[in-house]
Design a protein around this motif. Structure first.
Motif, PDB file in Angstrom:
ATOM      1  N   UNK A   1       0.621  -1.155  -0.113  1.00 11.39           N
ATOM      2  CA  UNK A   1      -0.101  -0.306  -0.047  1.00 11.39           C
ATOM      3  C   UNK A   1       0.951   1.363   0.171  1.00 11.39           C
TER       4      UNK A   1
ATOM      5  N   UNK B   1      -0.283   4.997   1.393  1.00 12.34           N
ATOM      6  CA  UNK B   1      -0.166   6.553   2.067  1.00 12.34           C
ATOM      7  C   UNK B   1      -0.131   7.401   1.843  1.00 12.34           C
TER       8      UNK B   1
ATOM      9  N   UNK C   1      -5.493   7.482   2.288  1.00 11.72           N
ATOM     10  CA  UNK C   1      -5.514   5.226   1.309  1.00 11.72           C
ATOM     11  C   UNK C   1      -5.357   6.305  -0.057  1.00 11.72           C
TER      12      UNK C   1
ATOM     13  N   UNK D   1      -3.376   0.357  -3.773  1.00 12.23           N
ATOM     14  CA  UNK D   1      -3.313  -1.021  -2.739  1.00 12.23           C
ATOM     15  C   UNK D   1      -2.939  -1.921  -3.692  1.00 12.23           C
TER      16      UNK D   1
ATOM     17  N   UNK E   1       3.576   6.916   3.538  1.00 13.59           N
ATOM     18  CA  UNK E   1       4.146   6.428   3.788  1.00 13.59           C
ATOM     19  C   UNK E   1       3.864   4.654   2.863  1.00 13.59           C
TER      20      UNK E   1
ATOM     21  N   UNK F   1       1.500  -6.487   4.342  1.00 11.76           N
ATOM     22  CA  UNK F   1       1.211  -7.019   5.313  1.00 11.76           C
ATOM     23  C   UNK F   1       0.845  -8.146   4.962  1.00 11.76           C
TER      24      UNK F   1
ATOM     25  N   UNK G   1      -3.701  -9.680   9.955  1.00 15.88           N
ATOM     26  CA  UNK G   1      -4.400  -7.878  10.156  1.00 15.88           C
ATOM     27  C   UNK G   1      -3.391  -6.842   9.432  1.00 15.88           C
ATOM     28  N   UNK G   2      -2.523  -7.116  10.589  1.00 25.06           N
ATOM     29  CA  UNK G   2      -1.638  -5.913  10.531  1.00 25.06           C
ATOM     30  C   UNK G   2      -1.009  -5.585   9.952  1.00 25.06           C
ATOM     31  N   UNK G   3      -0.514  -4.490   9.702  1.00 28.82           N
ATOM     32  CA  UNK G   3      -0.234  -3.802   8.483  1.00 28.82           C
ATOM     33  C   UNK G   3       1.039  -2.728   8.798  1.00 28.82           C
TER      34      UNK G   3
ATOM     35  N   UNK H   1       3.629  -0.251   8.340  1.00 28.01           N
ATOM     36  CA  UNK H   1       4.037   0.729   7.800  1.00 28.01           C
ATOM     37  C   UNK H   1       5.525   1.456   7.534  1.00 28.01           C
ATOM     38  N   UNK H   2       6.356   1.499   6.594  1.00 28.69           N
ATOM     39  CA  UNK H   2       7.561   2.352   6.669  1.00 28.69           C
ATOM     40  C   UNK H   2       7.836   3.857   7.385  1.00 28.69           C
ATOM     41  N   UNK H   3       9.374   3.985   7.518  1.00 28.79           N
ATOM     42  CA  UNK H   3       8.507   5.068   8.269  1.00 28.79           C
ATOM     43  C   UNK H   3       8.523   7.275   8.057  1.00 28.79           C
TER      44      UNK H   3
END
Lengths: 112, 112
Positions: free
Chosen positions: A33, A35, A45, A48, A91, A95, A99-101, A103-105
């Motif tokens: 993804x 964002x 968003x 995807x 960002x 995943x 569930x968990x996405x 994220x990069x820094x």
């Protein structure tokens, strides 16, 4: 612990120029993804990507934007002709099936 | 379009006080996720709630999902300075591409 890495951390570009933001998702993840977050605002968003194609995109993701997964590891976001209002933190997230996405820094894009 | 409303936008508390942020949706949610973003950082997954009326705890954090699955809350007991940041609820819409629709976030400041 595996993490999503993004480069560069900060990009300054002139209006009208093309930029490519790069991401290396976690290696065994399947969903990717992008964002963006304008300063002080919520995370929005953009797009995807699954199975080497875009699975969904938002109204923000117009013809100026494109994504690629050129090899097995990188995931890029290209903005063809940047506008002042593209200035934001971008960002990348990935995943697996869970569930968990993750994220990069983020890459802070500043268009001048 | 789809959105979750989150309140309050900002909250300043004295260290040791409690804190609560609320998310509301006009539509029934499949599930809801909570993320924390430290100042200058990226969103980090905290939890997902799936079942109607579900309550989950993580140390001093208590997460609730409403009976009608249209609202959720995050409550922090006895805040600490390490709790500083912005807390976002995020909705994965029924489309199941895994995208997240974030609330506006609640920024928590904790005075020592």
């Amino acid at each position: 612990e595996p993490e999503v890495t993004q480069t560069p951390s900060h990009q300054v570009t002139q209006m009208g120029q093309e930029v490519i933001l790069r991401c290396v998702p976690i290696s065994n993840h399947l969903y990717f993804y992008w964002y963006r977050q304008i300063l002080g605002q919520k995370v929005e968003f953009l797009v995807s990507f699954y199975n080497n194609e875009i699975s969904e995109k938002s109204e923000i993701f117009d013809d100026q934007f494109s994504v690629e997964r050129p090899d097995g590891s990188n995931f890029t976001l290209k903005i063809r002709s940047t506008k002042l209002e593209d200035s934001a933190m971008y960002f990348c997230a990935s995943r697996l099936e869970a569930v968990e996405a993750f994220f990069g820094q983020g890459t802070r894009l500043t268009v001048v | 379009g789809q959105q979750v409303m989150q309140i309050p936008q900002y909250q300043h508390v004295q260290e040791g006080e409690d804190f609560t942020t609320y998310c509301n949706s006009s539509t029934t949610l499949s599930n809801i996720q909570w993320y924390k973003q430290r100042p200058g950082g990226h969103p980090v997954f905290l939890i997902q709630l799936v079942k109607s009326g579900e309550v989950k705890k993580q140390k001093r954090l208590t997460f609730q999902f409403g009976e009608a699955k249209k609202n959720s809350s995050l409550h922090i007991t006895a805040t600490q300075t390490t709790d500083v940041g912005t807390y976002f609820c995020a909705e994965p819409p029924w489309s199941n591409t895994g995208k997240l629709i974030f609330g506006q976030g609640t920024t928590l400041q904790v005075k020592p």
